[in-house]
Design a protein around this motif. Sequence first.
Motif, PDB file in Angstrom:
ATOM      1  N   ASN A  47       0.851  -1.184   0.000  1.00  0.00           N
ATOM      2  CA  ASN A  47       0.000   0.000   0.000  1.00  0.00           C
ATOM      3  C   ASN A  47       0.896   1.248   0.000  1.00  0.00           C
ATOM      4  N   PRO A  48       1.654   1.459  -1.082  1.00  0.00           N
ATOM      5  CA  PRO A  48       2.623   2.557  -1.101  1.00  0.00           C
ATOM      6  C   PRO A  48       2.000   3.945  -1.016  1.00  0.00           C
ATOM      7  N   GLU A  49       0.716   4.070  -1.271  1.00  0.00           N
ATOM      8  CA  GLU A  49       0.044   5.366  -1.169  1.00  0.00           C
ATOM      9  C   GLU A  49      -0.502   5.614   0.232  1.00  0.00           C
ATOM     10  N   GLY A  50      -0.430   4.614   1.106  1.00  0.00           N
ATOM     11  CA  GLY A  50      -0.939   4.751   2.467  1.00  0.00           C
ATOM     12  C   GLY A  50      -0.009   5.579   3.337  1.00  0.00           C
ATOM     13  N   ASP A  51      -0.448   5.795   4.559  1.00  0.00           N
ATOM     14  CA  ASP A  51       0.358   6.546   5.519  1.00  0.00           C
ATOM     15  C   ASP A  51       1.611   5.769   5.881  1.00  0.00           C
TER      16      ASP A  51
END
Length: 93
Positions: A47-51
């Motif tokens: 989930n590279p776009e996550g926090d």
Amino acid sequence: MTDELSHQDDEQSFIITDDQGNEYEMSIVYTFSVVDDQYAVLIDNNNPEGDGVIFKLVEEGEENFLEPIESDDEWQRVVAIYEEIVAEENKKV
């Protein structure tokens, strides 16, 4: 988020296990210093776009380890400095 940290073959990739036993493969995307301590920002590879999450980098001999930040005061100080760094970087873009 972590009870257990284990180093992967890739120098910058780690398996992080949370309190519920869920495992996340994470990578270091940024490191920074606060006074005499080093910190690392990690993101979940799935989930590279996550926090991201922040851990303290601790050196023992020639090895580096990730440790969770336990103190609320330390956490607040580190997050405030990281937010300042991000704001400065965003001004440059």
